[in-house]
Design a protein around this motif. Sequence first.
Motif, short mmCIF file in Angstrom:
data_model
loop_
_atom_site.label_atom_id
_atom_site.label_comp_id
_atom_site.label_asym_id
_atom_site.label_seq_id
_atom_site.Cartn_x
_atom_site.Cartn_y
_atom_site.Cartn_z
N HIS A 102 0.82 -1.21 0.00
CA HIS A 102 0.00 0.00 0.00
C HIS A 102 0.85 1.26 0.00
CE1 HIS A 102 -3.31 2.69 0.56
NE2 HIS A 102 -2.86 3.10 1.74
N ARG A 103 1.92 1.29 0.80
CA ARG A 103 2.74 2.49 0.92
C ARG A 103 4.22 2.12 0.79
NH1 ARG A 103 1.74 5.88 6.08
NH2 ARG A 103 2.27 7.63 4.72
N ALA A 104 4.99 3.04 0.22
CA ALA A 104 6.42 2.77 0.02
C ALA A 104 7.21 4.06 0.07
CB ALA A 104 6.64 2.06 -1.32
N HIS A 105 8.48 3.92 0.38
CA HIS A 105 9.44 4.99 0.19
C HIS A 105 9.78 5.01 -1.30
CE1 HIS A 105 10.23 5.41 4.53
NE2 HIS A 105 10.17 4.09 4.58
N LEU A 106 9.72 6.17 -1.93
CA LEU A 106 10.04 6.29 -3.35
C LEU A 106 11.42 6.90 -3.52
CD1 LEU A 106 6.67 7.63 -4.83
CD2 LEU A 106 7.34 5.28 -4.31
N VAL A 107 12.26 6.24 -4.31
CA VAL A 107 13.59 6.74 -4.63
C VAL A 107 13.65 6.87 -6.15
CG1 VAL A 107 16.08 6.30 -4.53
CG2 VAL A 107 14.60 5.59 -2.62
N GLY A 108 13.74 8.11 -6.65
CA GLY A 108 13.68 8.34 -8.09
C GLY A 108 14.94 8.96 -8.62
N GLN A 109 15.44 8.41 -9.72
CA GLN A 109 16.64 8.90 -10.38
C GLN A 109 16.24 9.64 -11.65
OE1 GLN A 109 20.03 8.53 -9.74
NE2 GLN A 109 20.70 9.45 -11.65
N SER A 110 16.60 10.93 -11.78
CA SER A 110 16.36 11.73 -12.97
C SER A 110 14.86 11.71 -13.33
CB SER A 110 17.24 11.22 -14.12
OG SER A 110 17.27 12.14 -15.18
N LEU A 111 14.48 11.15 -14.48
CA LEU A 111 13.06 11.05 -14.81
C LEU A 111 12.29 10.37 -13.69
CD1 LEU A 111 10.63 11.20 -16.77
CD2 LEU A 111 11.38 8.98 -17.67
N GLY A 112 12.90 9.37 -13.08
CA GLY A 112 12.24 8.67 -11.98
C GLY A 112 11.93 9.59 -10.81
N GLY A 113 12.78 10.60 -10.60
CA GLY A 113 12.49 11.57 -9.55
C GLY A 113 11.27 12.41 -9.87
N MET A 114 11.10 12.73 -11.15
CA MET A 114 9.91 13.48 -11.56
C MET A 114 8.65 12.63 -11.42
SD MET A 114 11.50 15.30 -14.94
CE MET A 114 13.25 15.71 -14.94
N LEU A 115 8.75 11.35 -11.78
CA LEU A 115 7.61 10.46 -11.60
C LEU A 115 7.26 10.34 -10.13
CD1 LEU A 115 8.57 7.60 -14.11
CD2 LEU A 115 7.13 9.60 -14.53
N ALA A 116 8.27 10.25 -9.28
CA ALA A 116 8.03 10.15 -7.84
C ALA A 116 7.31 11.38 -7.31
CB ALA A 116 9.35 9.93 -7.10
N GLN A 117 7.71 12.56 -7.79
CA GLN A 117 7.03 13.79 -7.37
C GLN A 117 5.56 13.76 -7.78
OE1 GLN A 117 9.41 17.45 -8.42
NE2 GLN A 117 10.92 15.90 -8.99
N ARG A 118 5.30 13.34 -9.00
CA ARG A 118 3.92 13.29 -9.49
C ARG A 118 3.09 12.31 -8.63
NH1 ARG A 118 1.77 15.10 -14.01
NH2 ARG A 118 3.73 15.30 -15.16
N ILE A 119 3.67 11.16 -8.32
CA ILE A 119 2.96 10.18 -7.50
C ILE A 119 2.64 10.77 -6.12
CG2 ILE A 119 3.18 7.97 -6.31
CD1 ILE A 119 4.97 7.09 -8.72
N ALA A 120 3.64 11.43 -5.51
CA ALA A 120 3.44 11.98 -4.17
C ALA A 120 2.39 13.08 -4.15
CB ALA A 120 4.77 12.51 -3.63
N LEU A 121 2.25 13.81 -5.26
CA LEU A 121 1.23 14.85 -5.34
C LEU A 121 -0.16 14.27 -5.59
CD1 LEU A 121 3.22 17.47 -7.43
CD2 LEU A 121 2.29 17.85 -5.14
#
Length: 302
Positions: A102-121
């Motif tokens: 259900h919940r996780a720590h997200l670690v995003g590299q480059s594009l992955g960091g942008m995807l992580a931001q979108r998910i968190a929002l």
Amino acid sequence: MIGNNEAVVTEMMLPVNGIEVCASTFGERSDPAVLLIGGAACSMDWWADEFCRRLAAGGRYVIRYDHRDTGRTTSFPVGDPGYSGVDLAHDALGVLDALHIHRAHLVGQSLGGMLAQRIALDRPHRVLSLTLISTSRGPRSTPPTSPQPSPSQSPSQSPAASQAPPPLEKAPEQPDWTDRRATVDHIVESVRSIGGAFTAEEPQLRRMAERVFDRTNDMAASQTNHFIAEPGPPYRDRLGELKVPTLVLHGTQDPFFTPASAEALAAAIPGAKLIWLEGVGHEYAPEALWPVVLEAILSQPR
């Protein structure tokens, strides 16, 4: 926590959003989950096996996966991906869903960091923390009005001396992607060209590039489609809404996203902490910097 987690590593194909996603896990399912989200055109191989093992040894259930069009995950027609950055973000959540997390720590590299931001929002209830590496605030809502900075801009310059951050990742000139040797040469040169003082030596990079080639369903799609896919709606103006613990890790020699871009990202997220990776370019953290990166990820509240 486990002493030797290599024995419990698994790799699987998961049904996600109508496609098949290849994922690999490290560690104990009872530990807090960490989802590693890779950069554009990057399969999960770039999250090194030993890096994942060490992270799992710190008491985390580590998950990495191949984006669509990379590795063994479903490929799309070259030049016609038919998906956007929003779909890539949904894939990350789909991996968690398929693993019943259900919940996780997200670690995003480059594009992955942008995807992580979108998910968190968009899905804040799914996110325990953010660790954003070598990334930026994502696409703008309006085009930049100032010139783009030169890749040679000194990292020591202050944000006021820097212009707007560079655009999203760009694809370099392409070789014949069916030619294993030419493709491996291209990947090695690409990594070295945007690396830093601690980038791996050529033999190690070559072994990694060979592994990537051998695991990838369609190298042409892998190295083309992410760069032409629509990024999705901009979210820069929403970053102030984030309430999850956030770390921003950024290389001092990154020629792609300037230090000013990293500072702007950290400033936009309430409570975010910026950690500089000395001598690192636009790359997955070199082994010499693993202790810093691992400590940062493991320092996030469980």
